[in-house]
Scaffold this motif. Structure first.
Motif, short mmCIF file in Angstrom:
data_model
loop_
_atom_site.label_atom_id
_atom_site.label_comp_id
_atom_site.label_asym_id
_atom_site.label_seq_id
_atom_site.Cartn_x
_atom_site.Cartn_y
_atom_site.Cartn_z
N ALA A 75 1.68 -11.74 -3.38
CA ALA A 75 0.86 -12.78 -3.98
C ALA A 75 1.72 -13.97 -4.39
O ALA A 75 2.87 -13.79 -4.82
N THR A 76 1.16 -15.16 -4.27
CA THR A 76 1.85 -16.36 -4.74
C THR A 76 1.11 -17.01 -5.91
O THR A 76 1.60 -17.97 -6.48
N ASP A 77 -0.04 -16.46 -6.27
CA ASP A 77 -0.84 -17.05 -7.36
C ASP A 77 -0.65 -16.31 -8.68
O ASP A 77 -1.30 -16.65 -9.67
N LEU A 78 0.22 -15.32 -8.70
CA LEU A 78 0.50 -14.56 -9.92
C LEU A 78 1.99 -14.53 -10.18
O LEU A 78 2.79 -14.75 -9.26
N GLU A 79 2.36 -14.18 -11.41
CA GLU A 79 3.77 -14.04 -11.77
C GLU A 79 3.95 -12.77 -12.59
O GLU A 79 3.00 -12.20 -13.11
N GLY A 80 5.20 -12.35 -12.71
CA GLY A 80 5.55 -11.24 -13.59
C GLY A 80 4.90 -9.92 -13.23
O GLY A 80 4.77 -9.58 -12.05
N ASP A 81 4.47 -9.19 -14.27
CA ASP A 81 3.89 -7.86 -14.07
C ASP A 81 2.63 -7.89 -13.21
O ASP A 81 2.42 -6.99 -12.40
N MET A 82 1.80 -8.91 -13.39
CA MET A 82 0.55 -8.98 -12.61
C MET A 82 0.86 -9.13 -11.12
O MET A 82 0.21 -8.52 -10.29
N GLY A 84 3.65 -8.12 -9.63
CA GLY A 84 4.21 -6.84 -9.21
C GLY A 84 3.14 -5.79 -8.96
O GLY A 84 3.21 -5.04 -7.98
N LYS A 85 2.13 -5.76 -9.83
CA LYS A 85 1.04 -4.79 -9.65
C LYS A 85 0.24 -5.07 -8.39
O LYS A 85 -0.06 -4.16 -7.62
N LEU A 86 -0.12 -6.34 -8.18
CA LEU A 86 -0.90 -6.67 -6.98
C LEU A 86 -0.08 -6.44 -5.72
O LEU A 86 -0.58 -5.83 -4.76
N ASP A 87 1.16 -6.89 -5.70
CA ASP A 87 2.02 -6.68 -4.52
C ASP A 87 2.13 -5.20 -4.19
O ASP A 87 1.99 -4.79 -3.03
N GLY A 88 2.39 -4.39 -5.21
CA GLY A 88 2.49 -2.94 -5.00
C GLY A 88 1.19 -2.33 -4.50
O GLY A 88 1.20 -1.46 -3.63
N HIS A 89 0.07 -2.81 -5.04
CA HIS A 89 -1.23 -2.28 -4.62
C HIS A 89 -1.52 -2.66 -3.17
O HIS A 89 -2.02 -1.83 -2.40
N LEU A 90 -1.22 -3.89 -2.78
CA LEU A 90 -1.44 -4.31 -1.39
C LEU A 90 -0.60 -3.49 -0.41
O LEU A 90 -1.03 -3.22 0.71
N LYS A 91 0.59 -3.08 -0.83
CA LYS A 91 1.48 -2.29 0.02
C LYS A 91 1.12 -0.81 0.03
O LYS A 91 1.54 -0.07 0.92
N SER A 92 0.31 -0.38 -0.94
CA SER A 92 -0.04 1.05 -1.06
C SER A 92 -1.06 1.46 0.00
O SER A 92 -1.62 0.63 0.72
N ASP A 93 -1.32 2.76 0.05
CA ASP A 93 -2.31 3.29 1.00
C ASP A 93 -3.72 2.81 0.69
O ASP A 93 -4.59 2.86 1.56
N ASP A 94 -3.99 2.32 -0.53
CA ASP A 94 -5.30 1.75 -0.84
C ASP A 94 -5.60 0.55 0.06
O ASP A 94 -6.75 0.27 0.38
N PHE A 95 -4.56 -0.18 0.44
CA PHE A 95 -4.72 -1.36 1.28
C PHE A 95 -4.01 -1.17 2.62
O PHE A 95 -4.57 -0.60 3.53
#
Length: 186
Positions: A75-82, A84-95
């Motif tokens: 993501a480029t529209d978020l910073e910090g923990d948020m 990191g959470k979205l990037d990790g979620h997009l890379k996970s098996d959920d996505f």
């Protein structure tokens, strides 16, 4: 007579070969930007090209192939923990399950000229283990090409938060279609 036909055939093959060109995409200078939508807003980010080529006959686009490095999605529209959470979620098996499917691929199968420097392009897009056709418009100017591609993630078994697979998600629904804006340098 046979000798003349052989020379003519060789000349035609030479002309066709000289006019056909494959242009390597400069991955470090090219960008792929994504935007996903949900009931309560949207997120956007980037993903890197691993490799790519466009094929031309004279100056007319005829094909191409691209490999996308899904491990770089972020993501480029978020910073910090948020972020990191979205990037990790997009890379996970959920996505996109990048540990099992680190790349996606687009192979152009059909190109139709729609005007000067404009094309209707059809290709086979592979995300995860699924390959489906996609059609989009592409413009080519000099050593640059641009395209906007709309993709339905549900066709590629990317189900998380999809109203196509789950009921009663309410404002947690993530729309199935997302956009890619592609700017290529070659």
């Amino acid at each position: 007579m046979k000798k003349r036909l052989a020379i003519l055939a060789l000349a035609l093959v030479t002309v066709v070969t000289v006019n056909a060109q494959s242009k390597t995409i400069k991955t470090g200078e090219s960008t792929v930007t994504w935007k996903g939508y949900k009931v309560t807003g949207s997120h956007e980010g980037t993903v890197d090209l691993k490799s790519g080529t466009l094929k031309f006959d004279d100056s007319k686009l005829t094909g191409g192939e691209f490999v996308i490095d899904m491990t770089t999605i972020g993501a480029t529209d978020l910073e910090g923990d948020m972020k990191g959470k979205l990037d990790g979620h997009l890379k996970s098996d959920d996505f996109f399950g990048v540990s099992n499917y680190p790349t996606a691929k687009l192979v152009i199968t059909k190109v139709k000229s729609t005007g000067k420097n404009s094309y209707k392009v059809t290709g086979n897009l592979t995300i995860k283990k699924t390959t489906k056709p996609v059609t989009f418009d592409m413009s080519v100017y000099g050593s640059k090409a641009t395209a906007t591609v709309k993709i339905d993630r549900s066709e590629y078994d990317v189900r998380y938060g999809s109203g196509s697979f789950f009921d009663n998600l309410g404002d947690k629904t993530i729309y199935d279609e997302f956009d890619l804006v592609v700017d290529l340098q070659f």
